[in-house]
Each structure stands twice: as structure tokens, then as C-alpha cells.
Design a protein around this motif. Sequence first.
Motif, PDB file in Angstrom:
ATOM      1  N   GLN A 110       2.805   1.485  -3.413  1.00 58.55           N
ATOM      2  CA  GLN A 110       2.127   2.073  -4.321  1.00 58.55           C
ATOM      3  C   GLN A 110       1.467   3.369  -4.462  1.00 58.55           C
ATOM      4  O   GLN A 110       1.347   4.056  -5.478  1.00 58.55           O
ATOM      5  CB  GLN A 110       0.805   1.067  -4.693  1.00 58.55           C
ATOM      6  CG  GLN A 110       1.186  -0.256  -5.050  1.00 58.55           C
ATOM      7  CD  GLN A 110       1.841  -0.508  -6.346  1.00 58.55           C
ATOM      8  OE1 GLN A 110       1.566   0.305  -7.045  1.00 58.55           O
ATOM      9  NE2 GLN A 110       2.751  -1.719  -6.459  1.00 58.55           N
ATOM     10  N   ARG A 111       1.333   3.709  -3.343  1.00 58.97           N
ATOM     11  CA  ARG A 111       0.930   5.177  -2.852  1.00 58.97           C
ATOM     12  C   ARG A 111       2.088   6.081  -3.463  1.00 58.97           C
ATOM     13  O   ARG A 111       1.869   7.317  -3.960  1.00 58.97           O
ATOM     14  CB  ARG A 111       0.658   5.337  -1.591  1.00 58.97           C
ATOM     15  CG  ARG A 111       0.071   6.852  -1.099  1.00 58.97           C
ATOM     16  CD  ARG A 111      -0.609   6.789   0.090  1.00 58.97           C
ATOM     17  NE  ARG A 111      -0.040   6.378   1.300  1.00 58.97           N
ATOM     18  CZ  ARG A 111      -0.364   5.192   1.736  1.00 58.97           C
ATOM     19  NH1 ARG A 111      -1.229   4.504   1.166  1.00 58.97           N
ATOM     20  NH2 ARG A 111       0.655   4.629   2.732  1.00 58.97           N
ATOM     21  N   SER A 112       3.380   5.796  -3.035  1.00 54.77           N
ATOM     22  CA  SER A 112       4.614   6.308  -3.454  1.00 54.77           C
ATOM     23  C   SER A 112       4.887   6.467  -5.041  1.00 54.77           C
ATOM     24  O   SER A 112       5.175   7.235  -5.646  1.00 54.77           O
ATOM     25  CB  SER A 112       6.015   5.568  -2.815  1.00 54.77           C
ATOM     26  OG  SER A 112       7.050   6.302  -3.316  1.00 54.77           O
TER      27      SER A 112
ATOM     28  N   ARG B 281       2.381   6.367  -7.196  1.00 52.82           N
ATOM     29  CA  ARG B 281       1.319   7.260  -7.769  1.00 52.82           C
ATOM     30  C   ARG B 281       1.752   8.881  -7.608  1.00 52.82           C
ATOM     31  O   ARG B 281       1.623   9.631  -8.360  1.00 52.82           O
ATOM     32  CB  ARG B 281      -0.066   7.102  -7.005  1.00 52.82           C
ATOM     33  CG  ARG B 281      -0.683   5.914  -7.405  1.00 52.82           C
ATOM     34  CD  ARG B 281      -2.324   5.796  -7.101  1.00 52.82           C
ATOM     35  NE  ARG B 281      -2.185   5.574  -5.522  1.00 52.82           N
ATOM     36  CZ  ARG B 281      -2.166   4.621  -4.842  1.00 52.82           C
ATOM     37  NH1 ARG B 281      -2.232   3.357  -5.584  1.00 52.82           N
ATOM     38  NH2 ARG B 281      -2.553   4.510  -3.415  1.00 52.82           N
ATOM     39  N   ASP B 282       2.483   8.977  -6.176  1.00 52.34           N
ATOM     40  CA  ASP B 282       2.757  10.433  -6.069  1.00 52.34           C
ATOM     41  C   ASP B 282       3.891  10.519  -6.850  1.00 52.34           C
ATOM     42  O   ASP B 282       4.205  11.852  -7.498  1.00 52.34           O
ATOM     43  CB  ASP B 282       3.262  10.508  -4.694  1.00 52.34           C
ATOM     44  CG  ASP B 282       2.208  10.411  -3.536  1.00 52.34           C
ATOM     45  OD1 ASP B 282       0.888  10.480  -4.002  1.00 52.34           O
ATOM     46  OD2 ASP B 282       2.504  10.183  -2.392  1.00 52.34           O
TER      47      ASP B 282
ATOM     48  N   ASP C  31       0.728  -1.081   0.094  1.00 54.22           N
ATOM     49  CA  ASP C  31       0.040  -0.136   0.171  1.00 54.22           C
ATOM     50  C   ASP C  31       0.967   1.255  -0.065  1.00 54.22           C
ATOM     51  O   ASP C  31       0.549   2.230  -0.739  1.00 54.22           O
ATOM     52  CB  ASP C  31      -0.905   0.102   1.185  1.00 54.22           C
ATOM     53  CG  ASP C  31      -1.994  -1.159   1.140  1.00 54.22           C
ATOM     54  OD1 ASP C  31      -2.138  -1.634   0.055  1.00 54.22           O
ATOM     55  OD2 ASP C  31      -2.607  -1.456   2.195  1.00 54.22           O
ATOM     56  N   SER C  32       1.735   1.268   0.795  1.00 55.32           N
ATOM     57  CA  SER C  32       2.713   2.248   0.980  1.00 55.32           C
ATOM     58  C   SER C  32       3.401   2.731  -0.153  1.00 55.32           C
ATOM     59  O   SER C  32       3.474   3.924  -0.919  1.00 55.32           O
ATOM     60  CB  SER C  32       3.828   2.108   2.072  1.00 55.32           C
ATOM     61  OG  SER C  32       4.748   3.454   2.093  1.00 55.32           O
TER      62      SER C  32
END
Length: 201
Positions: free
Chosen positions: A54-56, A58-59, A51-52
Amino acid sequence: MRAINGLWRWRHNPLRRTTDLIEAWVALVALLLILVAAPVAGSLIGSVAQDSLQRSVRDQQHSRHQVAATVVKQLNRGSLDPDPDSSTTRDAHSRVLADWTAPDGTAQHGTVLATLSSPHPGDRFPLWTDDHGRTTARPLDSATATTHAVLAGFGAAAMTAGLIEGCRRLIVWRLVLRRYARWDQAWDKAGPDWGRTGTGS
């Protein structure tokens, strides 16, 4: 399996000591914890890491942009090591002076690593920048992020199994010390009279 065999062996054995039974139970509990807790810990850590990361991803994909840079001149023939976290490590070859236009429209000029084996003035090459045109590493891709998350999960599972096994060994070590202490006490009682007539030995 060894723990189960140990429990069965000590079940009705007249030579069984309390420490033998405790040791067998500790081994069985440790085995069950390794089979259950280690995969659960690995799965949880892997999921959180995924999760962390994949968020990175996207960012980074939102804040990093690929622009076209133009070579002004090559600064040296030796290659430099780019950011080791970048996936362009194998592509970066030469250090050059280049011009490029930032995503916000401002003109930029500076020393960068070019993905050209032999750059000449006027050659164009792709360059990753932030919103203001500052050079940055290529954004992390989803597949690499997933690989890192899987490795984190396996690492967490291995560490959990190692911790459980370490605790089991510590408990067994304490049980062995206790067993030796009891043997010493028993020998202190029986030792002075060992082999003497009329002592019942």
C-alpha cells in the motif's frame, strides 16, 4: 486427533516404548503448532506485505501521471507485450511513434505502446509517465496490492505448516531408526540362543 488418540492409547499400555510416547507427543505438538503458528505467521507476513504494497501504491500514484499522447505514426501491426506487472496488459495493442507533454511541461517524443487497436496519425490515447515525462507502467492499484498481500499471507502459512510437518517427519524418522537399532541389539542378545533347550524360550 490421531495424535491425541495415540497419546491416550500409549498412556498405560504395557507394550508402550519410550519412542512410541515421544512420537505421539511430537505429533500432538506439531498439530498444535500448525493450528496456531501457521495462521499467525500468515497473518504477520500478510500484514507486512499489505503495509509495504500500500505504501508502494501511494508512492506510484504520487509519482506517475496519466497524460494524453498523440499518434505520429504506427510503427508496425504486431502487438508487443507490455510490462507483465502492469494492469494494462490486456489494453496495449500497437507500437506507435507519439508526442506528449510531460507533467513538468517539456515536450516528449518517442516509441510507445498505444491502447488503440488501429491507430492513425492524430489519434490521442492515455499514456502513463513519471514526473519527467518518461513512459512507465500504470501505477499499482489498491485492490491488486491487497490481493498480492493475501496471497503472501497464505503462502507464508502454507510454508510454516510444511516446515513444521517436515520437522515432525524428521523426528519420527530418527525415532524409527533408534527403534530398529534397539531391536537389533535385542536380537543380538537373544538370537544365538533362540529355540535352544533350556534357554527359557
